[in-house]
Motif scaffolding. Structure first.
Motif, PDB file in Angstrom:
ATOM      1  N   THR A 206       0.829  -1.211   0.000  1.00 33.26           N
ATOM      2  CA  THR A 206       0.000   0.000   0.000  1.00 33.26           C
ATOM      3  C   THR A 206       0.864   1.264   0.000  1.00 33.26           C
ATOM      4  OG1 THR A 206      -0.319   0.420   2.372  1.00 33.26           O
ATOM      5  CG2 THR A 206      -1.821  -1.187   1.309  1.00 33.26           C
ATOM      6  N   PHE A 207       0.312   2.323  -0.540  1.00 26.03           N
ATOM      7  CA  PHE A 207       1.036   3.590  -0.627  1.00 26.03           C
ATOM      8  C   PHE A 207       1.334   4.160   0.752  1.00 26.03           C
ATOM      9  CE2 PHE A 207      -1.529   3.475  -4.598  1.00 26.03           C
ATOM     10  CZ  PHE A 207      -0.472   3.323  -5.476  1.00 26.03           C
ATOM     11  N   GLU A 208       0.404   4.012   1.674  1.00 20.36           N
ATOM     12  CA  GLU A 208       0.577   4.567   3.018  1.00 20.36           C
ATOM     13  C   GLU A 208       1.746   3.931   3.757  1.00 20.36           C
ATOM     14  OE1 GLU A 208      -2.390   3.186   1.979  1.00 20.36           O
ATOM     15  OE2 GLU A 208      -3.311   5.074   1.407  1.00 20.36           O
ATOM     16  N   ALA A 209       2.057   2.687   3.458  1.00 19.92           N
ATOM     17  CA  ALA A 209       3.115   1.967   4.164  1.00 19.92           C
ATOM     18  C   ALA A 209       4.512   2.311   3.652  1.00 19.92           C
ATOM     19  CB  ALA A 209       2.888   0.462   4.048  1.00 19.92           C
ATOM     20  N   VAL A 210       4.606   2.968   2.501  1.00 20.38           N
ATOM     21  CA  VAL A 210       5.927   3.309   1.953  1.00 20.38           C
ATOM     22  C   VAL A 210       6.425   4.544   2.683  1.00 20.38           C
ATOM     23  CG1 VAL A 210       7.231   4.003  -0.083  1.00 20.38           C
ATOM     24  CG2 VAL A 210       5.375   2.334  -0.294  1.00 20.38           C
ATOM     25  N   ARG A 211       7.437   4.358   3.506  1.00 21.59           N
ATOM     26  CA  ARG A 211       7.980   5.451   4.310  1.00 21.59           C
ATOM     27  C   ARG A 211       9.267   6.027   3.734  1.00 21.59           C
ATOM     28  NH1 ARG A 211       3.755   7.109   6.776  1.00 21.59           N
ATOM     29  NH2 ARG A 211       2.727   5.516   7.983  1.00 21.59           N
ATOM     30  N   VAL A 212       9.970   5.236   2.925  1.00 19.07           N
ATOM     31  CA  VAL A 212      11.263   5.667   2.382  1.00 19.07           C
ATOM     32  C   VAL A 212      11.407   5.170   0.948  1.00 19.07           C
ATOM     33  CG1 VAL A 212      13.773   5.474   2.608  1.00 19.07           C
ATOM     34  CG2 VAL A 212      12.363   5.566   4.657  1.00 19.07           C
ATOM     35  N   TRP A 213      11.933   6.035   0.093  1.00 12.17           N
ATOM     36  CA  TRP A 213      12.323   5.648  -1.263  1.00 12.17           C
ATOM     37  C   TRP A 213      13.828   5.777  -1.365  1.00 12.17           C
ATOM     38  CZ3 TRP A 213       9.517   3.360  -4.890  1.00 12.17           C
ATOM     39  CH2 TRP A 213       8.123   3.455  -4.815  1.00 12.17           C
ATOM     40  N   HIS A 214      14.456   4.776  -1.912  1.00 14.88           N
ATOM     41  CA  HIS A 214      15.893   4.748  -2.160  1.00 14.88           C
ATOM     42  C   HIS A 214      16.091   5.215  -3.598  1.00 14.88           C
ATOM     43  CE1 HIS A 214      19.181   1.993  -3.761  1.00 14.88           C
ATOM     44  NE2 HIS A 214      19.821   2.823  -2.975  1.00 14.88           N
ATOM     45  N   CYS A 215      16.741   6.352  -3.790  1.00 21.91           N
ATOM     46  CA  CYS A 215      16.837   6.955  -5.114  1.00 21.91           C
ATOM     47  C   CYS A 215      18.252   6.911  -5.673  1.00 21.91           C
ATOM     48  CB  CYS A 215      16.401   8.418  -5.051  1.00 21.91           C
ATOM     49  SG  CYS A 215      14.694   8.648  -4.556  1.00 21.91           S
ATOM     50  N   ASN A 216      18.383   6.322  -6.827  1.00 21.90           N
ATOM     51  CA  ASN A 216      19.606   6.418  -7.618  1.00 21.90           C
ATOM     52  C   ASN A 216      19.262   6.082  -9.055  1.00 21.90           C
ATOM     53  OD1 ASN A 216      19.802   3.471  -6.216  1.00 21.90           O
ATOM     54  ND2 ASN A 216      20.642   3.367  -8.272  1.00 21.90           N
ATOM     55  N   ASP A 217      19.965   6.703  -9.967  1.00 20.44           N
ATOM     56  CA  ASP A 217      19.829   6.337 -11.372  1.00 20.44           C
ATOM     57  C   ASP A 217      20.650   5.063 -11.559  1.00 20.44           C
ATOM     58  OD1 ASP A 217      19.165   6.484 -14.071  1.00 20.44           O
ATOM     59  OD2 ASP A 217      19.485   8.642 -14.154  1.00 20.44           O
ATOM     60  N   ALA A 218      20.516   4.416 -12.702  1.00 24.83           N
ATOM     61  CA  ALA A 218      21.162   3.120 -12.921  1.00 24.83           C
ATOM     62  C   ALA A 218      22.151   3.180 -14.077  1.00 24.83           C
ATOM     63  CB  ALA A 218      20.101   2.067 -13.209  1.00 24.83           C
ATOM     64  N   LYS A 219      23.337   2.622 -13.860  1.00 27.13           N
ATOM     65  CA  LYS A 219      24.307   2.503 -14.950  1.00 27.13           C
ATOM     66  C   LYS A 219      23.886   1.423 -15.926  1.00 27.13           C
ATOM     67  CE  LYS A 219      28.554   4.233 -12.987  1.00 27.13           C
ATOM     68  NZ  LYS A 219      29.972   4.057 -12.846  1.00 27.13           N
ATOM     69  N   ALA A 220      23.366   0.334 -15.404  1.00 22.48           N
ATOM     70  CA  ALA A 220      23.002  -0.820 -16.240  1.00 22.48           C
ATOM     71  C   ALA A 220      21.530  -0.740 -16.652  1.00 22.48           C
ATOM     72  CB  ALA A 220      23.254  -2.110 -15.473  1.00 22.48           C
ATOM     73  N   ALA A 221      21.203  -1.423 -17.710  1.00 20.53           N
ATOM     74  CA  ALA A 221      19.835  -1.450 -18.215  1.00 20.53           C
ATOM     75  C   ALA A 221      18.904  -2.175 -17.248  1.00 20.53           C
ATOM     76  CB  ALA A 221      19.797  -2.134 -19.574  1.00 20.53           C
ATOM     77  N   ARG A 222      17.639  -1.792 -17.268  1.00 22.06           N
ATOM     78  CA  ARG A 222      16.611  -2.448 -16.459  1.00 22.06           C
ATOM     79  C   ARG A 222      16.609  -3.953 -16.749  1.00 22.06           C
ATOM     80  NH1 ARG A 222      10.876  -3.141 -17.397  1.00 22.06           N
ATOM     81  NH2 ARG A 222       9.888  -3.504 -15.398  1.00 22.06           N
ATOM     82  N   GLY A 223      16.520  -4.745 -15.690  1.00 21.16           N
ATOM     83  CA  GLY A 223      16.485  -6.192 -15.844  1.00 21.16           C
ATOM     84  C   GLY A 223      17.856  -6.832 -15.912  1.00 21.16           C
ATOM     85  N   SER A 224      18.916  -6.041 -15.841  1.00 24.01           N
ATOM     86  CA  SER A 224      20.274  -6.584 -15.954  1.00 24.01           C
ATOM     87  C   SER A 224      20.724  -7.305 -14.682  1.00 24.01           C
ATOM     88  CB  SER A 224      21.269  -5.464 -16.260  1.00 24.01           C
ATOM     89  OG  SER A 224      21.388  -4.603 -15.144  1.00 24.01           O
ATOM     90  N   LYS A 225      20.004  -7.068 -13.584  1.00 25.36           N
ATOM     91  CA  LYS A 225      20.345  -7.628 -12.269  1.00 25.36           C
ATOM     92  C   LYS A 225      21.663  -7.073 -11.723  1.00 25.36           C
ATOM     93  CE  LYS A 225      17.722 -11.722 -13.124  1.00 25.36           C
ATOM     94  NZ  LYS A 225      16.762 -12.282 -12.316  1.00 25.36           N
TER      95      LYS A 225
END
Length: 87
Positions: free
Chosen positions: A13-32
């Motif tokens: 739920t949206f209410e339970a999200v207290r923190v977002w960890h923000c960084n852009d990514a060097k690798a492509a989405r799904g690259s693990k």
């Protein structure tokens, strides 16, 4: 972004999200690969951050920037970038 928001709504739920960890990514989405990049300089770009930071459902949430420090002042630049995206 829409898929992520549907997943948040269906699980924690949206209410339970207290923190977002923000960084852009060097690798492509799904690259693990968890390689961080400066905000707006990676494969994500600034739009996902703009959408997230301005989403009223997360007005109660904190945002933590975990970005690389290549030069002195890099952390401040990334935080200023995030702040500049807030309407």
């Amino acid at each position: 972004m829409k898929k992520t928001m549907r997943q948040v709504a269906a699980t924690v739920t949206f209410e339970a999200v207290r923190v977002w960890h923000c960084n852009d990514a060097k690798a492509a989405r799904g690259s693990k690969l968890d390689r961080h990049e400066h905000i707006g300089q990676g494969t994500m770009g600034v739009e996902p951050f703009r959408m997230l930071l301005n989403d009223e459902r997360f007005a109660h949430s904190a945002f933590i920037a975990e970005t690389p420090v290549d030069e002195p002042g890099d952390q401040e630049k990334d935080v200023r970038m995030l702040l500049s995206l807030v309407k």
